[in-house]
Design a protein around this motif. Structure first.
Motif, PDB file in Angstrom:
ATOM      1  N   ARG A 345      -0.113  61.515  51.920  1.00  0.00           N
ATOM      2  CA  ARG A 345      -1.190  62.021  51.066  1.00  0.00           C
ATOM      3  C   ARG A 345      -0.683  63.127  50.139  1.00  0.00           C
ATOM      4  O   ARG A 345      -1.083  63.202  48.967  1.00  0.00           O
ATOM      5  CB  ARG A 345      -2.351  62.533  51.919  1.00  0.00           C
ATOM      6  CG  ARG A 345      -3.092  61.423  52.648  1.00  0.00           C
ATOM      7  CD  ARG A 345      -4.427  61.889  53.230  1.00  0.00           C
ATOM      8  NE  ARG A 345      -5.013  60.825  54.038  1.00  0.00           N
ATOM      9  CZ  ARG A 345      -5.687  59.790  53.546  1.00  0.00           C
ATOM     10  NH1 ARG A 345      -5.854  59.688  52.238  1.00  0.00           N
ATOM     11  NH2 ARG A 345      -6.197  58.864  54.357  1.00  0.00           N
ATOM     12  N   SER A 346       0.203  63.969  50.624  1.00  0.00           N
ATOM     13  CA  SER A 346       0.776  65.006  49.759  1.00  0.00           C
ATOM     14  C   SER A 346       1.603  64.393  48.639  1.00  0.00           C
ATOM     15  O   SER A 346       1.536  64.835  47.488  1.00  0.00           O
ATOM     16  CB  SER A 346       1.637  65.964  50.588  1.00  0.00           C
ATOM     17  OG  SER A 346       0.852  66.966  51.196  1.00  0.00           O
ATOM     18  N   ALA A 347       2.385  63.354  48.946  1.00  0.00           N
ATOM     19  CA  ALA A 347       3.202  62.700  47.919  1.00  0.00           C
ATOM     20  C   ALA A 347       2.316  62.116  46.820  1.00  0.00           C
ATOM     21  O   ALA A 347       2.607  62.252  45.617  1.00  0.00           O
ATOM     22  CB  ALA A 347       4.064  61.615  48.549  1.00  0.00           C
ATOM     23  N   ALA A 369       2.242  70.650  50.568  1.00  0.00           N
ATOM     24  CA  ALA A 369       3.193  69.622  51.013  1.00  0.00           C
ATOM     25  C   ALA A 369       4.156  70.186  52.053  1.00  0.00           C
ATOM     26  O   ALA A 369       4.469  69.526  53.065  1.00  0.00           O
ATOM     27  CB  ALA A 369       3.957  69.071  49.817  1.00  0.00           C
ATOM     28  N   VAL A 370       4.620  71.409  51.829  1.00  0.00           N
ATOM     29  CA  VAL A 370       5.506  72.036  52.809  1.00  0.00           C
ATOM     30  C   VAL A 370       4.763  72.245  54.124  1.00  0.00           C
ATOM     31  O   VAL A 370       5.293  71.979  55.216  1.00  0.00           O
ATOM     32  CB  VAL A 370       6.049  73.372  52.262  1.00  0.00           C
ATOM     33  CG1 VAL A 370       6.860  74.106  53.332  1.00  0.00           C
ATOM     34  CG2 VAL A 370       6.912  73.131  51.028  1.00  0.00           C
ATOM     35  N   ARG A 371       3.516  72.693  54.056  1.00  0.00           N
ATOM     36  CA  ARG A 371       2.715  72.887  55.266  1.00  0.00           C
ATOM     37  C   ARG A 371       2.485  71.568  55.983  1.00  0.00           C
ATOM     38  O   ARG A 371       2.365  71.529  57.206  1.00  0.00           O
ATOM     39  CB  ARG A 371       1.369  73.533  54.917  1.00  0.00           C
ATOM     40  CG  ARG A 371       1.464  74.975  54.466  1.00  0.00           C
ATOM     41  CD  ARG A 371       0.095  75.513  54.072  1.00  0.00           C
ATOM     42  NE  ARG A 371      -0.818  75.506  55.198  1.00  0.00           N
ATOM     43  CZ  ARG A 371      -0.928  76.480  56.098  1.00  0.00           C
ATOM     44  NH1 ARG A 371      -0.153  77.551  56.003  1.00  0.00           N
ATOM     45  NH2 ARG A 371      -1.784  76.396  57.094  1.00  0.00           N
ATOM     46  N   ASN A 372       2.417  70.482  55.226  1.00  0.00           N
ATOM     47  CA  ASN A 372       2.198  69.166  55.822  1.00  0.00           C
ATOM     48  C   ASN A 372       3.468  68.534  56.374  1.00  0.00           C
ATOM     49  O   ASN A 372       3.421  67.439  56.937  1.00  0.00           O
ATOM     50  CB  ASN A 372       1.570  68.221  54.799  1.00  0.00           C
ATOM     51  CG  ASN A 372       0.075  68.433  54.661  1.00  0.00           C
ATOM     52  OD1 ASN A 372      -0.562  68.987  55.542  1.00  0.00           O
ATOM     53  ND2 ASN A 372      -0.484  68.004  53.542  1.00  0.00           N
ATOM     54  N   ILE A 379      10.181  66.122  48.424  1.00  0.00           N
ATOM     55  CA  ILE A 379       9.475  66.603  47.229  1.00  0.00           C
ATOM     56  C   ILE A 379      10.294  66.271  45.981  1.00  0.00           C
ATOM     57  O   ILE A 379       9.756  65.829  44.956  1.00  0.00           O
ATOM     58  CB  ILE A 379       9.203  68.111  47.340  1.00  0.00           C
ATOM     59  CG1 ILE A 379       8.198  68.364  48.471  1.00  0.00           C
ATOM     60  CG2 ILE A 379       8.671  68.672  46.024  1.00  0.00           C
ATOM     61  CD1 ILE A 379       7.986  69.826  48.814  1.00  0.00           C
ATOM     62  N   LYS A 380      11.612  66.449  46.057  1.00  0.00           N
ATOM     63  CA  LYS A 380      12.478  66.107  44.915  1.00  0.00           C
ATOM     64  C   LYS A 380      12.360  64.631  44.571  1.00  0.00           C
ATOM     65  O   LYS A 380      12.279  64.259  43.386  1.00  0.00           O
ATOM     66  CB  LYS A 380      13.932  66.455  45.247  1.00  0.00           C
ATOM     67  CG  LYS A 380      14.913  66.141  44.116  1.00  0.00           C
ATOM     68  CD  LYS A 380      16.333  66.470  44.501  1.00  0.00           C
ATOM     69  CE  LYS A 380      16.885  65.454  45.487  1.00  0.00           C
ATOM     70  NZ  LYS A 380      18.331  65.686  45.764  1.00  0.00           N
ATOM     71  N   GLU A 381      12.328  63.764  45.579  1.00  0.00           N
ATOM     72  CA  GLU A 381      12.221  62.332  45.323  1.00  0.00           C
ATOM     73  C   GLU A 381      10.902  61.989  44.631  1.00  0.00           C
ATOM     74  O   GLU A 381      10.853  61.114  43.754  1.00  0.00           O
ATOM     75  CB  GLU A 381      12.343  61.555  46.636  1.00  0.00           C
ATOM     76  CG  GLU A 381      13.733  61.588  47.252  1.00  0.00           C
ATOM     77  CD  GLU A 381      14.782  60.952  46.339  1.00  0.00           C
ATOM     78  OE1 GLU A 381      14.446  59.975  45.631  1.00  0.00           O
ATOM     79  OE2 GLU A 381      15.927  61.443  46.336  1.00  0.00           O
ATOM     80  N   VAL A 382       9.800  62.658  45.023  1.00  0.00           N
ATOM     81  CA  VAL A 382       8.521  62.438  44.351  1.00  0.00           C
ATOM     82  C   VAL A 382       8.620  62.846  42.887  1.00  0.00           C
ATOM     83  O   VAL A 382       8.137  62.130  41.990  1.00  0.00           O
ATOM     84  CB  VAL A 382       7.400  63.218  45.062  1.00  0.00           C
ATOM     85  CG1 VAL A 382       6.110  63.189  44.246  1.00  0.00           C
ATOM     86  CG2 VAL A 382       7.150  62.652  46.445  1.00  0.00           C
TER      87      VAL A 382
END
Length: 410
Positions: A345-347, A369-372, A379-382
């Motif tokens: 969901r964050s992605a 996202a970090v918390r998740n 994150i870089k890949e997203v």
């Protein structure tokens, strides 16, 4: 007869009288059932409520190490003792003064009967009352008199076997032996005369004809398997008071807070949350089952308490309905779904923020996202994927924001 002296049992983090820490939270005073103690009965439910409420319990005389009672007392005198306890806690600075933050009550069995008596005898003391696994009249005067006589003569161990059958839904003791045994030990070790005094208080308790005078909002909760105070008793309570509603915990019998802490905490948080005013506006009416409270829980988990508290502090009449909407629907009906894990969901959310150019929201959701549990590599890949499908300039801004946020964690 005289009112018994009650001792408070702090079940969540203590307030600091010097700084006022914890005093901004609404307080729930919780009462025990006959033969149990507040910590053993309410501990698990209180832990689930601790983020939003200060929870303080009280023990019956002669139970869980509390001082024994020396004489019989009535339910009205027990209610007076709870009111006196609250006054003492306010004088000590342990809880806020009247009117500063909401004060609620929740009690089980005799503790629930005390709550009904408090609503009747002390109108205005509580902003809301939950009467759990209880009734306007419990048992018969003859039955309580017989039990009082038996226990006074032979001791509380005579009650252990029967209570184990009445208290818990089928299979609970086998699945949760530690929780059940802790409660039964409190019963076995209770002072026999104090137990008998409580029985006699219940023998004289009957508010069936006076429920209409209880004006505080009431939530009556029943256990589906409760043979002592079945769901019909909760429905009668809710129908009899001026502002009442009823709910059932399907997995519970007579001790819902220990049998199903999650369901009990959810019902109480939804009910008391609906009675907690927001800054600058009236409370939003919410019933048990409203996705708002589940949404607020997920919102705090994902975004963090500090962010949510800042957002709530800025709510006014102009923005209140918008904040209600996003908490109820975005967080309460989408983020709570089981179909996707929170990393996924964050992605998706990061990609949507990049595509829309919502840079302030993107920064917030990188933190989320970090918390998740998303790693910097994920994150870089997203962001790289977004460079192809959103645009390179958009991804360039995203990388700058992500770099800044991730550096805070490093």
């Amino acid at each position: 007869m005289t009112s018994p002296a009650l001792r408070p049992i702090l079940l969540t983090a203590a307030a600091d009288a010097a700084t006022g820490s914890g005093r901004s939270k609404p307080t729930i005073v919780v009462g025990p059932s006959l033969g149990t103690g507040a910590a053993a009965l309410w501990g698990s439910t209180a832990a689930l409520l601790a983020e939003r409420f200060t929870v303080i319990g009280w023990d019956l005389p002669g139970h869980a190490g509390a001082e024994a009672s020396e004489a019989d007392y009535t339910m009205a005198e027990l209610a007076d003792a709870v009111a006196a306890l609250i006054a003492a806690l306010r004088a000590e600075g342990a809880i806020a003064e009247a009117g500063e933050v909401p004060l609620f009550y929740a009690g089980v069995s005799i503790g629930g009967a005390a709550g009904a008596q408090l609503g009747h005898d002390h109108p205005g003391l509580f902003d809301g009352i939950s009467i759990i696994c209880s009734a306007a009249k419990i048992g018969t005067p003859e039955g309580w008199a017989e039990r009082a006589e038996l226990v006074a003569a032979a001791g509380t161990p005579t009650m252990v076997s029967g209570s184990a059958e009445r208290w818990f839904a089928p299979g609970f003791l086998e699945e949760h032996p530690q929780a059940g045994t802790a409660l039964l030990h409190v019963l076995q070790n209770a002072d026999r005369h104090s137990y008998a005094h409580a029985c006699r208080a219940l023998a004289g308790y009957d508010l069936r004809e006076e429920l209409g005078s209880i004006t505080a909002p009431v939530l009556a909760i029943a256990g589906a398997h409760d043979a002592v105070c079945p769901p019909a008793d909760a429905e009668a309570l809710a129908a009899g008071v001026a502002d009442g509603r009823a709910a059932v915990v399907p997995s519970a019998a007579h001790l819902a807070p220990v049998e199903d802490p999650e369901a009990t905490a959810e019902l109480l948080a939804a009910f008391f949350g609906s009675l907690t005013p927001r800054s600058g506006s009236a409370p939003a009416p919410r019933l048990p089952g409203d996705p708002y409270d589940a949404g607020m829980g997920v919102r705090r988990q994902v975004l963090g308490d500090a962010h949510v508290d800042r957002a709530n502090a800025g709510v006014d009449d102009f923005t209140a309905e918008f904040q209600e909407m996003i908490t109820r629907y975005a967080w309460g009906t989408i983020w709570t779904r089981d179909g996707l894990d929170r990393v996924t969901r964050s992605a998706i959310t990061l990609t949507a923020m990049i595509a829309g150019g919502y840079w302030e929201e993107l920064e917030m959701h990188v933190h989320a996202a970090v918390r998740n549990g998303m790693s910097a590599e994920q994150i870089k890949e997203v962001f790289l994927q977004s460079a192809i499908y959103c645009s390179v300039p958009a991804a360039n801004v995203a990388f700058k924001i992500g770099q800044r946020v991730l550096a805070e964690y490093e």
